[in-house]
Design an enzyme around this catalytic site. Structure first.
Site, PDB file in Angstrom:
ATOM      1  N   LYS A 189      18.123  -5.192  -3.099  1.00  0.00           N
ATOM      2  CA  LYS A 189      19.493  -5.706  -3.273  1.00  0.00           C
ATOM      3  C   LYS A 189      19.763  -5.882  -4.773  1.00  0.00           C
ATOM      4  O   LYS A 189      19.281  -5.086  -5.574  1.00  0.00           O
ATOM      5  CB  LYS A 189      19.676  -6.979  -2.458  1.00  0.00           C
ATOM      6  N   GLU A 200      19.841  -3.979  11.811  1.00  0.00           N
ATOM      7  CA  GLU A 200      19.742  -5.255  11.103  1.00  0.00           C
ATOM      8  C   GLU A 200      20.779  -6.223  11.666  1.00  0.00           C
ATOM      9  O   GLU A 200      21.954  -6.162  11.281  1.00  0.00           O
ATOM     10  CB  GLU A 200      20.014  -5.056   9.600  1.00  0.00           C
ATOM     11  N   SER A 249      14.822 -10.703   8.032  1.00  0.00           N
ATOM     12  CA  SER A 249      13.771 -11.729   7.967  1.00  0.00           C
ATOM     13  C   SER A 249      12.407 -11.208   8.405  1.00  0.00           C
ATOM     14  O   SER A 249      11.609 -11.953   8.983  1.00  0.00           O
ATOM     15  CB  SER A 249      14.166 -12.966   8.787  1.00  0.00           C
ATOM     16  N   ASN A 279      14.327  -3.264   0.353  1.00  0.00           N
ATOM     17  CA  ASN A 279      15.679  -3.254  -0.205  1.00  0.00           C
ATOM     18  C   ASN A 279      15.754  -4.423  -1.181  1.00  0.00           C
ATOM     19  O   ASN A 279      15.828  -5.573  -0.765  1.00  0.00           O
ATOM     20  CB  ASN A 279      16.707  -3.406   0.929  1.00  0.00           C
TER      21      ASN A 279
END
Ligand code: 13P
Length: 267
Positions: free
Chosen positions: A30, A183, A228, A28
């Site tokens: 972002k 998540e 993470s 991802n």
């Protein structure tokens, strides 16, 4: 629908042969990435050829890069998007529909990411509408869910995850597929990761919910861990029961890190 059902068939064939759910390593990006970042994608594509085709690899770039990424992606790299509007078209300035993203080459769309829920006020009912829009367009939605640090401290993690998912998950047609991404909010971009036991516990309750909602098919749907994840912890996390892949933010931006995580998935 064509590409969508192909995806499903490939996953089912893999499961028939191996008895396992095919791992998905998803990046991802972002709000990161310019055209110049496509060099990282070229590196990913080249390096994928060095690995056995034993796990799916996906990057969800910003919408501006979906088309150029898809144009160079080839067979091994899938391209996705990070959000969509529930409607197919219309007067929704600044939004993109699932149909438009499909047209641009996306085969997955992330919905309900915590950054969308917090920054854009997207509630679970809206996330469910987005997931239905993806299925309507022949796209696999990646439905995200996670607890805050305060909720974990209060011992509310499992209840929170299940409550959010019950409202966010779509009704599935016979050829539809979804992915769930767990998540924990406090693990995103912080370097903090739950213990293996904590991840296993949450993934098990998600699995149980998927089987309750979708019967046998719920056993085959992929549940990703995100927060993470990096080369140094990927192998350990991916070995946890009911972890069927990862949704990776920061470590997906550099081909070397992302491919090190992919390597852990196919090892
Ligand atoms: P990080 O991997 O940067 O923690 O981000 C996780 C995430 O939010 C993926 O959707």
């Amino acid at each position: 629908m064509f590409q969508h059902s192909l995806l499903g068939e490939r996953t089912n064939l893999f499961k028939m042969v191996t008895g396992m759910v095919r791992t998905l390593i998803a990046g991802n990006w972002k709000m990161n990435g310019l055209k110049s970042s496509l060099s990282e994608v070229d590196a990913v594509i080249t390096q994928l050829g060095d690995f056995p085709d034993a796990a799916d690899c996906l990057i969800c770039p910003p919408a501006t890069l979906v088309v150029p990424m898809q144009e160079r992606a080839g067979a091994r790299l899938k391209v996705g998007a990070q959000s969509c509007h529930p409607e197919a078209f219309g007067a929704f300035t600044g939004d993109l529909s699932a149909e438009q993203l499909k047209d641009a080459g996306a085969s997955y769309v992330i919905v309900g990411h915590s950054e969308r829920r917090s920054e854009h006020g997207e509630r679970s009912a809206y996330v469910q509408e987005q997931a239905h829009a993806c299925l309507r367009a022949g796209i696999v939605p990646i439905v995200c869910v996670g607890e805050s640090f305060a909720q974990r401290q209060r011992g509310e993690t499992k209840d929170t995850v299940i409550r959010i998912l019950r409202k966010s998950l779509p009704t599935l047609g016979s050829s539809d597929s979804i992915v769930v991404a767990y998540e924990p909010l406090w693990a995103i971009g912080t370097g903090l990761v739950p213990s293996d036991e904590e991840i296993a516990e949450v993934h098990q309750v998600i699995r149980d919910l998927l089987v309750e909602l979708y019967q046998d098919r719920g056993a085959d749907l992929r549940i990703l861990y995100g927060g993470s994840m990096k080369p140094s912890n990927a192998a350990e996390i991916l070995a946890i029961k009911n972890v069927n892949g990862g949704l990776i933010g920061g470590a997906s931006l550099k081909a070397a890190d992302f491919m090190a995580i992919y390597a852990a998935a196919v090892a």
